[in-house]
Design a protein around this motif. Structure first.
Motif, mmCIF file in Angstrom:
data_model
loop_
_atom_site.group_PDB
_atom_site.id
_atom_site.type_symbol
_atom_site.label_atom_id
_atom_site.label_comp_id
_atom_site.label_asym_id
_atom_site.label_seq_id
_atom_site.Cartn_x
_atom_site.Cartn_y
_atom_site.Cartn_z
ATOM 1 N N LEU A 176 0.836 -1.206 0.000
ATOM 2 C CA LEU A 176 0.000 0.000 0.000
ATOM 3 C C LEU A 176 0.867 1.251 0.000
ATOM 4 N N PHE A 177 1.978 1.168 0.744
ATOM 5 C CA PHE A 177 2.896 2.310 0.809
ATOM 6 C C PHE A 177 3.449 2.617 -0.601
ATOM 7 N N LEU A 178 3.768 1.552 -1.359
ATOM 8 C CA LEU A 178 4.257 1.758 -2.732
ATOM 9 C C LEU A 178 3.166 2.380 -3.610
ATOM 10 N N LEU A 179 1.921 1.951 -3.379
ATOM 11 C CA LEU A 179 0.803 2.544 -4.139
ATOM 12 C C LEU A 179 0.669 4.041 -3.831
ATOM 13 N N VAL A 180 0.812 4.374 -2.536
ATOM 14 C CA VAL A 180 0.743 5.788 -2.137
ATOM 15 C C VAL A 180 1.873 6.559 -2.833
ATOM 16 N N LEU A 181 3.057 5.954 -2.840
ATOM 17 C CA LEU A 181 4.200 6.609 -3.506
ATOM 18 C C LEU A 181 3.912 6.837 -4.984
ATOM 19 N N ALA A 182 3.302 5.832 -5.629
ATOM 20 C CA ALA A 182 2.996 5.945 -7.058
ATOM 21 C C ALA A 182 2.007 7.097 -7.286
ATOM 22 N N LEU A 183 0.994 7.197 -6.408
ATOM 23 C CA LEU A 183 0.005 8.280 -6.538
ATOM 24 C C LEU A 183 0.637 9.641 -6.258
ATOM 25 N N GLU A 184 1.720 9.644 -5.471
ATOM 26 C CA GLU A 184 2.343 10.893 -5.042
ATOM 27 C C GLU A 184 3.348 11.427 -6.069
ATOM 28 N N LEU A 185 3.745 10.552 -7.000
ATOM 29 C CA LEU A 185 4.811 10.928 -7.945
ATOM 30 C C LEU A 185 4.502 12.221 -8.717
ATOM 31 N N LEU A 186 3.325 12.256 -9.370
ATOM 32 C CA LEU A 186 2.974 13.442 -10.170
ATOM 33 C C LEU A 186 2.797 14.684 -9.283
ATOM 34 N N PRO A 187 2.033 14.597 -8.162
ATOM 35 C CA PRO A 187 1.939 15.792 -7.297
ATOM 36 C C PRO A 187 3.307 16.278 -6.833
ATOM 37 N N MET A 188 4.188 15.337 -6.459
ATOM 38 C CA MET A 188 5.503 15.745 -5.933
ATOM 39 C C MET A 188 6.301 16.504 -6.992
ATOM 40 N N ILE A 189 6.390 15.923 -8.181
ATOM 41 C CA ILE A 189 7.179 16.557 -9.254
ATOM 42 C C ILE A 189 6.555 17.900 -9.645
ATOM 43 N N THR A 190 5.211 17.901 -9.782
ATOM 44 C CA THR A 190 4.530 19.133 -10.209
ATOM 45 C C THR A 190 4.698 20.240 -9.164
ATOM 46 N N LEU A 191 4.563 19.876 -7.880
ATOM 47 C CA LEU A 191 4.652 20.923 -6.842
ATOM 48 C C LEU A 191 6.073 21.480 -6.728
ATOM 49 N N ILE A 192 7.082 20.642 -6.992
ATOM 50 C CA ILE A 192 8.469 21.151 -6.992
ATOM 51 C C ILE A 192 8.605 22.188 -8.118
ATOM 52 N N ARG A 193 8.042 21.856 -9.293
ATOM 53 C CA ARG A 193 8.099 22.802 -10.433
ATOM 54 C C ARG A 193 7.328 24.074 -10.113
ATOM 55 N N TRP A 194 6.166 23.925 -9.520
ATOM 56 C CA TRP A 194 5.347 25.105 -9.192
ATOM 57 C C TRP A 194 6.055 25.992 -8.176
ATOM 58 N N ARG A 195 6.725 25.375 -7.213
ATOM 59 C CA ARG A 195 7.444 26.187 -6.206
ATOM 60 C C ARG A 195 8.518 27.036 -6.890
ATOM 61 N N MET A 196 9.260 26.415 -7.832
ATOM 62 C CA MET A 196 10.332 27.153 -8.511
ATOM 63 C C MET A 196 9.750 28.284 -9.343
ATOM 64 N N ALA A 197 8.657 27.983 -10.079
ATOM 65 C CA ALA A 197 8.016 29.007 -10.924
ATOM 66 C C ALA A 197 7.448 30.133 -10.058
ATOM 67 N N PHE A 198 6.870 29.764 -8.906
ATOM 68 C CA PHE A 198 6.258 30.748 -7.996
ATOM 69 C C PHE A 198 7.311 31.741 -7.498
ATOM 70 N N LYS A 199 8.495 31.191 -7.163
ATOM 71 C CA LYS A 199 9.581 32.060 -6.658
ATOM 72 C C LYS A 199 10.033 33.065 -7.703
ATOM 73 N N LYS A 200 10.002 32.596 -8.988
ATOM 74 C CA LYS A 200 10.476 33.464 -10.077
ATOM 75 C C LYS A 200 9.346 34.282 -10.685
ATOM 76 N N TYR A 201 8.152 34.238 -10.101
ATOM 77 C CA TYR A 201 6.968 34.934 -10.624
ATOM 78 C C TYR A 201 6.632 34.489 -12.044
ATOM 79 N N ASN A 202 6.972 33.225 -12.390
ATOM 80 C CA ASN A 202 6.640 32.697 -13.725
ATOM 81 C C ASN A 202 5.195 32.192 -13.753
ATOM 82 N N ALA A 203 4.660 32.035 -14.965
ATOM 83 C CA ALA A 203 3.289 31.506 -15.107
ATOM 84 C C ALA A 203 3.259 30.043 -14.663
ATOM 85 N N ILE A 204 2.158 29.657 -14.008
ATOM 86 C CA ILE A 204 2.025 28.284 -13.501
ATOM 87 C C ILE A 204 0.762 27.660 -14.111
#
Ligand code: HEM
Length: 148
Positions: free
Chosen positions: A87-115
């Motif tokens: 189940l933990f691996l399933l949670v990790l699989a579901l978390e992959l896209l949110p994790m990667i996307t939120l890292i990108r959004w954080r970087m864009a947010f800091k630079k005032y880029n479009a998200i």
């Protein structure tokens, strides 16, 4: 008595409290996200989810394989433990896209880029989908701890 075993058990359960609250808060914040001004709430909940995950995995692995509880063999032979890790691996699989996307959004947010915020509802669904799996893990953990 404040033994390592006791402290690790406390940390593991604290992670449960923090993690469930954080995943729910992140799901709600993502569902309400329509402009970049909504993102700090998402990032805040995501920070807590990250902290919970670190404590969960750190204390869990230590308890399972650090010789403080019933020993590695006991857990590796427990169907409940294997199920819980599945189940933990399933949670990790579901978390992959949110994790990667939120890292990108954080970087864009800091630079005032479009998200690209149109992804927010999908990330909310992926976040909420983790909740029942985490709750099922609690059930499996309780069975595993009692040697069912
Ligand atoms: C890599 C991740 C994890 C590992 C290796 C792990 C391992 C363990 C171990 C070894 C125990 C002690 C069992 C015993 O007393 O014999 C335990 C207990 C527990 N775990 Fe985890 N765990 C992990 C993640 C999680 C997560 C994500 C949750 C919740 C969603 C969770 C919920 C619990 C609960 C509630 C207990 C206490 C069970 C009880 O005493 O009734 N664990 N875990």
């Amino acid at each position: 008595m404040l033994t390592a075993r006791f402290l690790l058990a406390v940390m593991h359960l604290l992670a449960l409290a923090i993690g469930i609250a954080a995943v729910y808060a992140r799901g709600r914040a993502l569902r309400r996200t329509t402009t970049a001004a909504d993102l700090p709430d998402v990032f805040h909940a995501d920070n807590w989810y990250g902290i919970a995950a670190l404590i969960w995995v750190g204390s869990g692995l230590w308890r399972a394989f650090g010789g403080v509880e019933k020993g590695s063999d006991h857990y590796l032979e427990s169907h409940w433990f294997i199920g819980k890790m599945g189940l933990f691996l399933l949670v990790l699989a579901l978390e992959l896209l949110p994790m990667i996307t939120l890292i990108r959004w954080r970087m864009a947010f800091k630079k005032y880029n479009a998200i690209p915020l149109e992804k927010a509802p999908l990330l909310a669904r992926l976040t909420f989908a983790q909740l029942p799996l985490l709750l099922l893990m609690v059930l499996m953990a309780a069975a595993m701890a009692r040697g069912f």
